[in-house]
Design an enzyme around this catalytic site. Structure first.
Site, PDB file in Angstrom:
ATOM      1  N   SER A 161       0.858  -1.190   0.000  1.00  0.00           N
ATOM      2  CA  SER A 161       0.000   0.000   0.000  1.00  0.00           C
ATOM      3  C   SER A 161       0.886   1.229   0.000  1.00  0.00           C
ATOM      4  CB  SER A 161      -0.894  -0.002   1.248  1.00  0.00           C
ATOM      5  OG  SER A 161      -1.470   1.267   1.473  1.00  0.00           O
ATOM      6  N   TYR A 196       0.055  -0.315  10.574  1.00  0.00           N
ATOM      7  CA  TYR A 196      -0.252  -0.745   9.204  1.00  0.00           C
ATOM      8  C   TYR A 196       0.782  -0.180   8.232  1.00  0.00           C
ATOM      9  CZ  TYR A 196      -2.867  -1.249   4.825  1.00  0.00           C
ATOM     10  OH  TYR A 196      -3.246  -1.556   3.539  1.00  0.00           O
TER      11      TYR A 196
END
Length: 230
Positions: free
Chosen positions: A132, A146
C-alpha cells in the site's frame, strides 16, 4: 494449468484478483478467513474456496499443502491485509497492534517461505505481495502499525530480488494508492466538496488486477510497482 493462491479472496480486491487469474486460465484457491465469502468468490469465478486465517501457522501450512496436492502452487498473491478500526498505535495495546503486523507482514512472509520449496520443485513460480502507499508515504497516518507493516512488506520483497537464491521464484510487490472499492466510494461520497477535490483519485480495481497479472508474467525479482489513480 497454473495453480494459484489468492489470500483475502472473499471480497474486495481479492475477489477481483481471483476473477482475473481465473480468466487468465489459472485454477485459483480463494483463501479467506470468512468461508462464506470465499465460497461466493468460488461461485463467481470457478475457484476452490478455502477457509484460511493467514495468521495461523496451521492454516497457512494447510493452504499450501492443498495447492501442492493439486500440482502447484505456481502463483501466490499475498493480498490479505488491513487494520481494525478503533485504537491504533500508540493507544492500542501491544497485542492489538501486533495483530496488524502479523496480518500484513508476518503472514505474507510465512506463506512465501512455505511456497518457495514446492515452487522450486516446479522450476520456480511467481509471488506478488500487495502492499500500500501507506508504506511509502512520509505523512502522518492513522495506523502507524499498518504503515510500518506495508513498508516492511516492500523491503521484504526487494530483499528477495535474486530468484536464483530462492529456487527460481520471482517475488514482486504491487503498491497501490486508494483503490476504487465499495468502501472507498462510500468514503468519497461522505466527503465535503473541498475534501473530495483534494482526495487522490481512486484506482479502478481492474487496473490493479492488470498490474498484478503483468508482474506475474514478466516482473523481475524484487520489482516494486507503485500504482496511482488516473
Amino acid at each position: 494449468m497454473d495453480i494459484a493462491i489468492v489470500t483475502g479472496a472473499g471480497s474486495g480486491l481479492g475477489r477481483y484478483l481471483a476473477a482475473g487469474l481465473a480468466e487468465d486460465g489459472a485454477h485459483v484457491f480463494a483463501a479467506d478467513v470468512d468461508l462464506d465469502a470465499a465460497e461466493e468468490t468460488a461461485r463467481q469465478t470457478g475457484a476452490t474456496a478455502v477457509r484460511c486465517d493467514v495468521t495461523s501457522p496451521t492454516d497457512a501450512e494447510s493452504l499450501i499443502a492443498r495447492a501442492v496436492d493439486a500440482g502447484g502452487p505456481h502463483v501466490l498473491i499475498n493480498n490479505a491485509g488491513g487494520w481494525t478500526p478503533g485504537e491504533q498505535f500508540p493507544d492500542a495495546a501491544p497485542e492489538a497492534w501486533g495483530r496488524t503486523l502479523d496480518l500484513n507482514l508476518r503472514a505474507p512472509m510465512h506463506l512465501t517461505q512455505l511456497a518457495l520449496k514446492p515452487m522450486a520443485a516446479l522450476g520456480g513460480g511467481a509471488i506478488v505481495n500487495i502492499a500500500s502507499s501507506a508504506g511509502t508515504e512520509d505523512a502522518p497516518y492513522g495506523s502507524p502499525e499498518y504503515g510500518a507493516a506495508k513498508a516492511g512488506l516492500i523491503r521484504f520483497t526487494t530483499s528477495l530480488g535474486d530468484p536464483a537464491r530462492i529456487g527460481g521464484t520471482r517475488v514482486t510487490c504491487l503498491v497501490p494508492n486508494w483503490i476504487g472499492l465499495d468502501r472507498a466510494h462510500a468514503e468519497v461520497a461522505a466527503m465535503s466538496p473541498e475534501e473530495r477535490a483534494q482526495a487522490a483519485p481512486l484506482i479502478p480495481p481492474t487496473k490493479v488486477v492488470a498490474a498484478a497479472l503483468g508482474l506475474l508474467r514478466a516482473g523481475a525479482g524484487g520489482t516494486v510497482l507503485e500504482l496511482v489513480g488516473a
